[in-house]
Design an enzyme around this catalytic site. Structure first.
Site, mmCIF file in Angstrom:
data_model
loop_
_atom_site.group_PDB
_atom_site.id
_atom_site.type_symbol
_atom_site.label_atom_id
_atom_site.label_comp_id
_atom_site.label_asym_id
_atom_site.label_seq_id
_atom_site.Cartn_x
_atom_site.Cartn_y
_atom_site.Cartn_z
ATOM 1 N N CYS A 48 0.865 -1.163 0.000
ATOM 2 C CA CYS A 48 0.000 0.000 0.000
ATOM 3 C C CYS A 48 0.909 1.221 0.000
ATOM 4 C CB CYS A 48 -0.917 -0.014 1.215
ATOM 5 S SG CYS A 48 -2.391 0.965 0.956
ATOM 6 N N CYS A 51 -4.133 -1.011 -2.397
ATOM 7 C CA CYS A 51 -4.638 0.340 -2.610
ATOM 8 C C CYS A 51 -4.339 0.760 -4.032
ATOM 9 C CB CYS A 51 -4.072 1.334 -1.600
ATOM 10 S SG CYS A 51 -2.314 1.667 -1.735
ATOM 11 N N CYS A 87 6.763 -0.247 -9.228
ATOM 12 C CA CYS A 87 7.212 -1.073 -8.108
ATOM 13 C C CYS A 87 8.651 -1.509 -8.324
ATOM 14 C CB CYS A 87 6.344 -2.324 -7.987
ATOM 15 S SG CYS A 87 4.655 -2.000 -7.499
#
Length: 169
Positions: free
Chosen positions: A12, A88, A96
């Protein structure tokens, strides 16, 4: 392979509520088969007090709970992840890190309870509702026949869980 313990990372943005809840749920419900971790792209540095209160109310151990950066899990000496789930929308849309071992990924977005305004009861309900949604998804996930699904079928199932459209069996 049936004795394998699968490592799962929940991501998140702030790592103060949703991902912490998911980590706690999976570590209890998937005990012996799954090991959960959580992290954030921009960690708050502290776990939301309502998260801790809810987990204690639900008889979870909270000693694990700390807000941490996802880079902690992208290092060579970090546990190899089998699955990485964003919980989220902000984290799902961010670039990422490259996860060692190329884990399977899926987006399981749920509403953030932290910014909810209103009465104390309304705020606590928001956290409880988020917990319920995550618990439902995690329950489906831990009951998937991991060893009998090929990688493509497993990916489809993980995506379905995130869309709240899981199929039976």
């Amino acid at each position: 392979m049936s004795d394998q313990i699968f490592n799962v990372l929940f991501l998140c943005t702030g790592n103060s509520a949703r991902s912490i809840l998911a980590e706690a749920i999976l570590n209890r419900e998937g005990q012996g088969r799954f090991k959960a971790f959580s992290a954030g792209s921009h960690p708050k540095g502290a776990v939301h007090p309502y998260t801790l209160q809810l987990l204690k109310t639900m008889n979870h151990d909270t000693s694990f709970a700390r807000s941490k950066d996802w880079e902690e899990f992208a290092t060579a000496d970090a546990p190899k992840m089998d699955f990485v789930f964003t919980v989220c929308d902000d984290a799902a849309n961010e670039a990422c890190p490259v996860w060692p071992g190329q884990p399977m990924t899926a987006h399981w977005g749920v509403p953030d309870p932290a910014p909810v305004e209103g009465t104390e009861a309304e705020k606590h309900f928001a956290f409880a509702d988020t917990y319920r949604m995550l618990a439902n998804r995690i329950s489906i996930f831990i009951n998937l026949p991991m060893t009998s699904l090929d990688k493509l079928a497993l990916q489809r199932r993980l995506d379905e869980i995130g869309r709240n459209l899981p199929k039976a069996g």
